[in-house]
Write a protein that holds these residues in place. Structure first.
Motif, PDB file in Angstrom:
ATOM      1  N   CYS A  80      -9.322   0.660   4.852  1.00 21.61           N
ATOM      2  CA  CYS A  80      -9.929   1.157   3.622  1.00 21.61           C
ATOM      3  C   CYS A  80      -8.946   0.982   2.469  1.00 21.61           C
ATOM      4  O   CYS A  80      -7.741   1.171   2.618  1.00 21.61           O
ATOM      5  CB  CYS A  80     -10.373   2.611   3.771  1.00 21.61           C
ATOM      6  SG  CYS A  80      -9.150   3.832   3.296  1.00 21.61           S
ATOM      7  N   HIS A  82      -8.644   2.661  -0.197  1.00 29.87           N
ATOM      8  CA  HIS A  82      -8.184   3.881  -0.863  1.00 29.87           C
ATOM      9  C   HIS A  82      -6.977   4.506  -0.179  1.00 29.87           C
ATOM     10  O   HIS A  82      -6.140   5.118  -0.835  1.00 29.87           O
ATOM     11  CB  HIS A  82      -9.318   4.920  -0.922  1.00 29.87           C
ATOM     12  CG  HIS A  82     -10.502   4.436  -1.693  1.00 29.87           C
ATOM     13  ND1 HIS A  82     -11.804   4.742  -1.362  1.00 29.87           N
ATOM     14  CD2 HIS A  82     -10.572   3.640  -2.791  1.00 29.87           C
ATOM     15  CE1 HIS A  82     -12.618   4.155  -2.224  1.00 29.87           C
ATOM     16  NE2 HIS A  82     -11.897   3.485  -3.091  1.00 29.87           N
ATOM     17  N   HIS A  83      -6.894   4.372   1.141  1.00 28.32           N
ATOM     18  CA  HIS A  83      -5.811   5.028   1.883  1.00 28.32           C
ATOM     19  C   HIS A  83      -5.010   4.077   2.775  1.00 28.32           C
ATOM     20  O   HIS A  83      -4.041   4.498   3.403  1.00 28.32           O
ATOM     21  CB  HIS A  83      -6.382   6.157   2.766  1.00 28.32           C
ATOM     22  CG  HIS A  83      -7.218   7.144   2.020  1.00 28.32           C
ATOM     23  ND1 HIS A  83      -8.579   7.011   1.860  1.00 28.32           N
ATOM     24  CD2 HIS A  83      -6.872   8.268   1.348  1.00 28.32           C
ATOM     25  CE1 HIS A  83      -9.038   8.021   1.145  1.00 28.32           C
ATOM     26  NE2 HIS A  83      -8.028   8.792   0.809  1.00 28.32           N
ATOM     27  N   CYS A 151      -9.432   7.695   7.540  1.00 26.49           N
ATOM     28  CA  CYS A 151      -8.994   8.492   6.380  1.00 26.49           C
ATOM     29  C   CYS A 151      -9.799   9.783   6.282  1.00 26.49           C
ATOM     30  O   CYS A 151      -9.344  10.765   5.701  1.00 26.49           O
ATOM     31  CB  CYS A 151      -9.073   7.677   5.089  1.00 26.49           C
ATOM     32  SG  CYS A 151     -10.725   7.119   4.668  1.00 26.49           S
TER      33      CYS A 151
HETATM   34 ZN   LIG Z   1     -10.079   5.835   2.873  1.00 30.57          ZN
END
Ligand SMILES: [Zn+2]
Length: 188
Positions: A80, A82-83, A151
């Motif tokens: 992912c 975002h993380h 996440c």
């Molecule tokens: Zn994430």
């Protein structure tokens, strides 16, 4: 930037990250970790250097078959964006040809290319569908992705084992009966 330069930058970033969390990058267990992490990250993002449309077109054939072609349960592993934590699961794909079919092993290879980039599940789903549409120009294409996100699970935001499902479709799959037919097949 060549591969050795990429590895050097990633190694030094990883060493700094280890220090920042209070670790000692020189201790025995960690001494080769920056190098391993650098090579692993490059491996898991190797999809940036590959062309998914060309991959499908490398095994495209003319065929007067105009019913649904379904490839289900394609395993994937992605990160992912975002993380930078894993999300993984299964991809189910169908298309209805309008003159062109593709060698079936190429669809999982195309999924592999997109999943080896930093992703969000929604974008992955849409990219796979639009790639089929662009490469084969079928009457329609549909993609369902079912995934678990580390996440969410590791950070305790949702209970373990929760699953996220996304769907994207084009062309004749705008018709709800066609979507039902596909969903029936993948749920079997
Ligand atoms: Zn994430």
């Amino acid at each position: 930037m060549n591969r050795e330069e990429q590895i050097e930058i990633l190694k030094s970033t990883c060493r700094k990250s280890l220090e920042a969390i209070g670790e000692d990058p020189e201790r025995e267990g960690l001494v080769r970790t920056p190098e391993r992490m650098a090579r692993t990250l490059l491996e898991l993002t190797k999809g940036y250097d590959m062309d998914p449309v060309a991959t499908l077109r490398s095994a495209m054939f003319h065929e007067d078959y105009d019913q649904m072609v379904v490839v289900k349960d394609i395993e994937f592993y992605s990160l992912c964006e975002h993380h930078i934590l894993p999300f993984f699961g299964k991809v189910h794909v169908a298309y209805i040809p309008s003159g062109n079919i593709v060698g079936l092993s190429k669809i999982p290879r195309m999924v592999d290319i997109f999943s080896h980039r930093l992703q969000v599940q929604e974008h992955l789903t849409r990219q796979i569908c639009e790639c089929l549409q662009q490469a084969l120009n079928p009457l329609g294409a549909i993609v369902v992705v079912e995934a678990q996100h580390m996440c969410i699970q590791m950070r305790g935001i949702e209970k373990q084992g929760s699953q996220t499902t996304t769907m994207y479709y084009t062309g004749v799959f705008e018709n709800i009966e066609k979507r039902k037919e596909f969903l029936n097949i993948i749920q079997r």
